[in-house]
Design a protein around this motif. Sequence first.
Motif, PDB file in Angstrom:
ATOM      1  N   ARG A 197       0.770  -1.205   0.166  1.00 16.41           N
ATOM      2  CA  ARG A 197      -0.116   0.025  -0.163  1.00 16.41           C
ATOM      3  C   ARG A 197       0.905   1.507   0.051  1.00 16.41           C
ATOM      4  O   ARG A 197       0.404   2.449  -0.361  1.00 16.41           O
ATOM      5  N   HIS A 198       2.198   1.197   0.431  1.00 17.57           N
ATOM      6  CA  HIS A 198       2.868   2.285   0.642  1.00 17.57           C
ATOM      7  C   HIS A 198       3.966   2.071  -0.501  1.00 17.57           C
ATOM      8  O   HIS A 198       4.538   3.472  -0.678  1.00 17.57           O
ATOM      9  N   TYR A 199       4.030   1.370  -1.404  1.00 23.67           N
ATOM     10  CA  TYR A 199       4.890   1.374  -2.619  1.00 23.67           C
ATOM     11  C   TYR A 199       4.878   2.613  -3.509  1.00 23.67           C
ATOM     12  O   TYR A 199       6.061   3.335  -3.759  1.00 23.67           O
ATOM     13  N   VAL A 200       3.808   2.770  -4.106  1.00 22.96           N
ATOM     14  CA  VAL A 200       3.464   3.796  -5.015  1.00 22.96           C
ATOM     15  C   VAL A 200       3.421   5.369  -4.430  1.00 22.96           C
ATOM     16  O   VAL A 200       4.410   6.646  -4.802  1.00 22.96           O
ATOM     17  N   PRO A 201       2.596   5.668  -3.485  1.00 24.87           N
ATOM     18  CA  PRO A 201       2.420   7.032  -3.030  1.00 24.87           C
ATOM     19  C   PRO A 201       3.550   7.379  -2.013  1.00 24.87           C
ATOM     20  O   PRO A 201       3.722   8.777  -1.796  1.00 24.87           O
ATOM     21  N   SER A 202       4.359   6.617  -1.485  1.00 28.99           N
ATOM     22  CA  SER A 202       5.696   7.068  -1.075  1.00 28.99           C
ATOM     23  C   SER A 202       6.409   7.532  -1.799  1.00 28.99           C
ATOM     24  O   SER A 202       7.721   8.085  -1.234  1.00 28.99           O
ATOM     25  N   ARG A 203       6.509   7.114  -3.161  1.00 30.88           N
ATOM     26  CA  ARG A 203       7.660   7.414  -3.944  1.00 30.88           C
ATOM     27  C   ARG A 203       7.598   8.520  -5.002  1.00 30.88           C
ATOM     28  O   ARG A 203       8.548   9.209  -5.383  1.00 30.88           O
ATOM     29  N   TYR A 204       6.337   8.845  -5.391  1.00 34.45           N
ATOM     30  CA  TYR A 204       5.931   9.717  -6.471  1.00 34.45           C
ATOM     31  C   TYR A 204       5.295  10.983  -5.994  1.00 34.45           C
ATOM     32  O   TYR A 204       4.488  11.009  -5.154  1.00 34.45           O
ATOM     33  N   PRO A 205       6.055  12.191  -6.223  1.00 36.94           N
ATOM     34  CA  PRO A 205       5.515  13.258  -5.579  1.00 36.94           C
ATOM     35  C   PRO A 205       4.120  13.663  -6.015  1.00 36.94           C
ATOM     36  O   PRO A 205       3.415  14.570  -5.448  1.00 36.94           O
ATOM     37  N   ASN A 206       3.442  13.028  -7.111  1.00 37.56           N
ATOM     38  CA  ASN A 206       2.279  13.409  -7.732  1.00 37.56           C
ATOM     39  C   ASN A 206       1.284  12.534  -7.338  1.00 37.56           C
ATOM     40  O   ASN A 206       0.000  12.462  -7.681  1.00 37.56           O
ATOM     41  N   ALA A 207       1.712  11.484  -6.412  1.00 35.64           N
ATOM     42  CA  ALA A 207       0.731  10.180  -5.913  1.00 35.64           C
ATOM     43  C   ALA A 207      -0.584  10.642  -4.912  1.00 35.64           C
ATOM     44  O   ALA A 207      -1.633  10.199  -5.014  1.00 35.64           O
ATOM     45  N   TRP A 208      -0.233  11.889  -4.460  1.00 29.29           N
ATOM     46  CA  TRP A 208      -1.314  12.487  -3.303  1.00 29.29           C
ATOM     47  C   TRP A 208      -1.788  13.700  -3.880  1.00 29.29           C
ATOM     48  O   TRP A 208      -1.563  14.428  -4.583  1.00 29.29           O
ATOM     49  N   PRO A 209      -3.154  13.748  -3.539  1.00 29.22           N
ATOM     50  CA  PRO A 209      -4.049  14.976  -4.136  1.00 29.22           C
ATOM     51  C   PRO A 209      -3.340  16.454  -3.857  1.00 29.22           C
ATOM     52  O   PRO A 209      -3.548  17.425  -4.325  1.00 29.22           O
ATOM     53  N   TRP A 210      -2.481  16.388  -2.613  1.00 30.33           N
ATOM     54  CA  TRP A 210      -1.978  17.452  -2.340  1.00 30.33           C
ATOM     55  C   TRP A 210      -0.670  17.211  -1.440  1.00 30.33           C
ATOM     56  O   TRP A 210      -0.627  16.206  -0.867  1.00 30.33           O
ATOM     57  N   GLY A 211       0.358  18.078  -1.522  1.00 24.96           N
ATOM     58  CA  GLY A 211       1.601  18.036  -0.796  1.00 24.96           C
ATOM     59  C   GLY A 211       2.342  16.856  -1.315  1.00 24.96           C
ATOM     60  O   GLY A 211       2.032  15.805  -1.845  1.00 24.96           O
ATOM     61  N   PRO A 212       3.595  17.057  -0.865  1.00 22.94           N
ATOM     62  CA  PRO A 212       4.616  15.845  -1.239  1.00 22.94           C
ATOM     63  C   PRO A 212       4.402  14.576  -0.353  1.00 22.94           C
ATOM     64  O   PRO A 212       3.518  14.709   0.685  1.00 22.94           O
ATOM     65  N   PRO A 213       4.944  13.506  -0.686  1.00 24.19           N
ATOM     66  CA  PRO A 213       4.874  12.075  -0.018  1.00 24.19           C
ATOM     67  C   PRO A 213       5.110  12.347   1.639  1.00 24.19           C
ATOM     68  O   PRO A 213       4.170  12.014   2.325  1.00 24.19           O
ATOM     69  N   HIS A 214       6.208  12.824   1.978  1.00 25.18           N
ATOM     70  CA  HIS A 214       6.470  12.900   3.502  1.00 25.18           C
ATOM     71  C   HIS A 214       5.336  13.736   4.050  1.00 25.18           C
ATOM     72  O   HIS A 214       5.282  13.252   5.621  1.00 25.18           O
ATOM     73  N   ALA A 215       4.665  14.673   3.695  1.00 21.65           N
ATOM     74  CA  ALA A 215       3.706  15.162   4.411  1.00 21.65           C
ATOM     75  C   ALA A 215       2.198  14.378   4.901  1.00 21.65           C
ATOM     76  O   ALA A 215       1.748  14.794   5.864  1.00 21.65           O
ATOM     77  N   HIS A 216       2.704  13.315   4.116  1.00 15.16           N
ATOM     78  CA  HIS A 216       1.277  12.085   4.565  1.00 15.16           C
ATOM     79  C   HIS A 216       1.819  11.222   5.451  1.00 15.16           C
ATOM     80  O   HIS A 216       0.800  10.215   5.707  1.00 15.16           O
ATOM     81  N   TYR A 217       2.796  10.826   6.026  1.00 15.13           N
ATOM     82  CA  TYR A 217       3.474   9.951   6.577  1.00 15.13           C
ATOM     83  C   TYR A 217       3.764  10.393   8.038  1.00 15.13           C
ATOM     84  O   TYR A 217       4.416  11.261   8.310  1.00 15.13           O
ATOM     85  N   LYS A 218       3.388   9.558   9.005  1.00 11.99           N
ATOM     86  CA  LYS A 218       3.713   9.819  10.371  1.00 11.99           C
ATOM     87  C   LYS A 218       4.495   8.900  10.747  1.00 11.99           C
ATOM     88  O   LYS A 218       4.942   7.593  10.372  1.00 11.99           O
ATOM     89  N   GLU A 219       5.252   8.955  12.051  1.00 11.51           N
ATOM     90  CA  GLU A 219       6.004   7.955  12.802  1.00 11.51           C
ATOM     91  C   GLU A 219       5.343   6.950  13.094  1.00 11.51           C
ATOM     92  O   GLU A 219       6.037   5.739  12.674  1.00 11.51           O
ATOM     93  N   ARG A 220       4.229   6.839  13.285  1.00 11.26           N
ATOM     94  CA  ARG A 220       3.518   5.543  13.394  1.00 11.26           C
ATOM     95  C   ARG A 220       3.337   4.633  12.094  1.00 11.26           C
ATOM     96  O   ARG A 220       3.375   3.403  12.005  1.00 11.26           O
ATOM     97  N   ASP A 221       3.164   5.245  10.976  1.00  9.83           N
ATOM     98  CA  ASP A 221       3.520   4.744   9.613  1.00  9.83           C
ATOM     99  C   ASP A 221       4.833   3.948   9.420  1.00  9.83           C
ATOM    100  O   ASP A 221       4.756   2.715   8.896  1.00  9.83           O
ATOM    101  N   ALA A 222       5.885   4.733   9.622  1.00  6.15           N
ATOM    102  CA  ALA A 222       7.270   4.301   9.637  1.00  6.15           C
ATOM    103  C   ALA A 222       7.171   2.858  10.594  1.00  6.15           C
ATOM    104  O   ALA A 222       8.025   1.970   9.988  1.00  6.15           O
ATOM    105  N   GLU A 223       6.633   3.108  11.919  1.00 10.70           N
ATOM    106  CA  GLU A 223       7.004   2.061  12.726  1.00 10.70           C
ATOM    107  C   GLU A 223       6.309   0.822  12.446  1.00 10.70           C
ATOM    108  O   GLU A 223       6.661  -0.369  12.399  1.00 10.70           O
ATOM    109  N   SER A 224       5.040   0.933  11.706  1.00 16.15           N
ATOM    110  CA  SER A 224       4.180  -0.205  11.115  1.00 16.15           C
ATOM    111  C   SER A 224       5.010  -0.786   9.956  1.00 16.15           C
ATOM    112  O   SER A 224       4.927  -2.023   9.885  1.00 16.15           O
ATOM    113  N   CYS A 225       5.531  -0.085   8.921  1.00 21.58           N
ATOM    114  CA  CYS A 225       6.180  -0.432   7.843  1.00 21.58           C
ATOM    115  C   CYS A 225       7.398  -1.333   8.368  1.00 21.58           C
ATOM    116  O   CYS A 225       7.599  -2.245   7.739  1.00 21.58           O
ATOM    117  N   LEU A 226       8.175  -1.046   9.213  1.00 22.03           N
ATOM    118  CA  LEU A 226       9.287  -1.578   9.759  1.00 22.03           C
ATOM    119  C   LEU A 226       8.986  -2.968  10.419  1.00 22.03           C
ATOM    120  O   LEU A 226       9.535  -3.797  10.043  1.00 22.03           O
TER     121      LEU A 226
END
Length: 96
Positions: A45-74
């Motif tokens: 679920r994170h493969y495309v939206p985390s890599r491409y700057p136009n994957a989200w309707p607004w803002g860069p990918p990093h604006a949509h991810y929080k620490e809990r997302d990173a912890e879950s992915c790890l």
Amino acid sequence: MKALLIARAGRYERTHSAYALLLAVERAGLAVSQEVKEAAEELDRHYVPSRYPNAWPWGPPHAHYKERDAESCLKNAKAVLDYVKSALSQPNPQGA
């Protein structure tokens, strides 16, 4: 997972989907737990939206991810890697 498929089935899968690779591992005759499949599916679920700057309707990918997302992915990546390491350490029933 690609290394596992090469080692156990003698084939290379042309996909980046962790879930699809695990399905190929199953087709090659190895058991994969539902927990590991769900971890891979979550990673996909994170493969495309985390890599491409136009994957989200607004803002860069990093604006949509929080620490809990990173912890879950790890956690999910560790579950998948632990499975692969364990599977590779087992004797190959096909003798390849």
